[in-house]
Design an enzyme around this catalytic site. Structure first.
Site, mmCIF file in Angstrom:
data_model
loop_
_atom_site.group_PDB
_atom_site.id
_atom_site.type_symbol
_atom_site.label_atom_id
_atom_site.label_comp_id
_atom_site.label_asym_id
_atom_site.label_seq_id
_atom_site.Cartn_x
_atom_site.Cartn_y
_atom_site.Cartn_z
ATOM 1 C CG HIS D 17 -1.899 -1.042 1.340
ATOM 2 N ND1 HIS D 17 -2.114 -1.751 2.495
ATOM 3 C CD2 HIS D 17 -2.759 -1.560 0.419
ATOM 4 C CE1 HIS D 17 -3.067 -2.637 2.297
ATOM 5 N NE2 HIS D 17 -3.482 -2.554 1.040
ATOM 6 C CE LYS D 41 -13.703 -7.693 3.986
ATOM 7 N NZ LYS D 41 -12.642 -7.061 3.179
ATOM 8 N NE ARG D 90 -2.588 -7.702 -4.292
ATOM 9 C CZ ARG D 90 -3.253 -8.363 -3.380
ATOM 10 N NH1 ARG D 90 -2.639 -8.779 -2.294
ATOM 11 N NH2 ARG D 90 -4.543 -8.631 -3.525
ATOM 12 C CB SER D 128 -4.374 -6.345 4.882
ATOM 13 O OG SER D 128 -3.944 -5.103 4.410
#
Lengths: 157, 157, 157, 157, 157, 157
Positions: D17, D41, D90, D128
């Site tokens: 990030h 979440k 990515r 993460s």
């Protein structure tokens, strides 16, 4: 002023390219659309013709410049003193190739950033080579490329 | 009556193609297997030979017709008054290319629908070009193409 | 008569689903749109509501039947004496999952064929779950789902 | 002045990030890094903590602002009067999901453009959630997240 | 003793190849790096030169042998009495092609196993053809190929 | 002696897993098949049962050891003094996830190499979770898992 360079073969410019040019021109202060010279390919339009077609198709977009280059893109970008390259993405296969090129360009010059923009989904199937193939087989390319391109393609036959 | 057209290069027909033909013939009342003429490629078998090989390999499937065409697939389909195109899918890379072609065909004629069928997973690695490459290097292609194709490939050398 | 079954969660039906239903109904003599009962998920609409929403959204399509099922799809298909399953594909990620399911269904019953149809590219980003997420966060879902679905979603809050 | 918004969960911020933030800050005059509130979440760090960690990790980057938001990203972007969203990519799996979200956002507001930037290839495996998983199993996360994040993660146990 | 064969074009060997050779040499007792003869391609270096460049670039790795072959890889592997083929993977597009080849090789000889190793992520964008393209356009290939390769490439011009 | 570790959830072992175990056992002198303990998942079989099922299904393969572990795989591998991890690949989606994990493991310990083996293409659609789903809905899982697994799954209901 934030400038960006949008490179490509543009043989010929399609409505998908034009969509990216329009979006890039709204995102940056100035966009240099630049036609790459590829000595190995046998293009339908030569470099000057391709530059001319882009100029005429994008005549209403004010903050763009149309140019061409040979050699390494990253050298061209440095000479222009721009540090952003714009590439359009349509699908996963695009992505892998463009990713590889962008990583190589980052290795060659880490100050230049490649930004990817999404082509409008209605153009997701569109490529210059597919347009030429359909045209050669006698299919209609109305709506796929700018009007001026259709006119010039007809002259080529 | 529900008809479908299954187009391809079929240079030569493989057991993967034959599997799709068989499945399509059970799904539709009639299936037209049609060999595309591609002037740019240098095929191992000419158009007539490819049509003949398909006819002989699929001799036991009654509701098929074997044909060939040049020009745009979408024009051929319209002439035949069929509105379904069948394509076989093996893997993700197939999918992207076929998707692009199908979207272009839909743009050219929205009345024609492309339906994708899965190749049997035991043939997922099979393609005409890989078969020819293995054959040229002296490898066995037993089980990959119909017996009649092996016989005719041997004559070509 | 050639029939096909188009299964899904349809929680709720989107314009992408409706596009597939319309295309399937032109390709087959009869299409059974069937809502799957998934005991693990916590749906926005219950089975009966989802069936009802599809019926109302597709009221103008004559050769369809709307139904629901629990248990294995392949058993449902056999009971209905249909041997074609229709699935819509939007993108590569869809493809891999649907391919796996189709191969499993082929293993369970080799007489049933799964045919894949392309969603219209303008709906390539559309899914029921994304529609619900946007709706819950207060976004407009106009143009993404049939009008009747918007009305019923508003009642749910 | 050309501003861009870089949204994410950042639970916690990783070196991947941080790499994107640094590159974005060189490409735009101002970058707003904004933490999304996701009620579904169960995060390791709450919204305020995540904002604080980003501020401390990126303390040397001058032209950024760190913020948080709930609701639709596209509404937040409009309120901020910014028309560029930055997303890091990515790998192929990222691409498909991000493409879908970007097309939905374009549908919701066609004036906002999503630009994709490549994460440095040395961080291509980093997320993460993977960092948290390794940490919980007792693995070293040195080099994967900023030092300050390691310190705060240790306090959480 | 566990031996493995690592085949490739190696025109020329890159640092990505060298990384795989080094890792393979730690995983197996002996690794045969073998250059494939492809009559269709027009290589920069001939077979002998490519073998020589690998030998010099990998001079410090003791348990390797450098060789070349023509014909089917699977025949070469059998003659060498080895039953493991090593292939490096960089990205998804590699994967599909290599998977297809490996399945074909398994069909030709089920006793030979293909094992895939990951290239170091810092070389994920690297290929021999991209290196040659950059070199021909005057870009620096420092860090992409072994020093000895740069020297020999300069002689070729 | 060349050893390898083949980790997985194996809830339960499928014929696809067994195929990989068999191939790995022919490629390495010893293979440790190890069941990972995942505290977040709610498995059908507990750790001991999964170990027992693998032992019974693979009873004829002599050079394997069946074990289980909790914590980081990379720590387990180091304790066992093995430096090769084996993972099976079925499709592109597998590949991306496994690649990410392998790169993370390489970051955690660069002496451990992950080798990928291809599952037999006839099992390309097979996963433990799909087997369980089919079984719960009353479908036949004959040919998908070892006989002993079917017997034990029936006892679970």
């Amino acid at each position: 002023m934030r400038s960006a360079i949008y490179p490509g073969s543009f043989d010929p410019i399609t409505n998908g390219h034009l969509d990216i040019i329009r979006r890039a021109a709204e995102t940056f202060d100035k966009v240099i659309v630049t036609v790459s010279h590829n000595p190995n390919k046998n293009p339908m339009f030569d470099l000057e013709e391709r530059v001319e077609l882009i100029k005429r198709a994008a005549v209403d977009i004010e903050n763009i410049e149309v140019d061409c280059f040979s050699g390494l893109l990253i050298d061209y970008v440095k000479n222009k003193e721009v540090n952003v390259i714009i590439k359009g993405l349509r699908a996963v296969s695009d992505f892998e190739y463009e990713f590889q090129m962008a990583l190589m360009n980052r290795k060659l010059n880490d100050n230049v950033e490649t930004l990817f923009m999404m082509t409008n989904s209605q153009y997701s199937y569109l490529s210059s080579s597919l347009v030429k193939e359909v045209f050669k087989l006698g299919g209609s390319i109305e709506g796929l490329v700018p009007e001026i391109v259709i006119k010039e393609m007809k002259k080529k036959i």
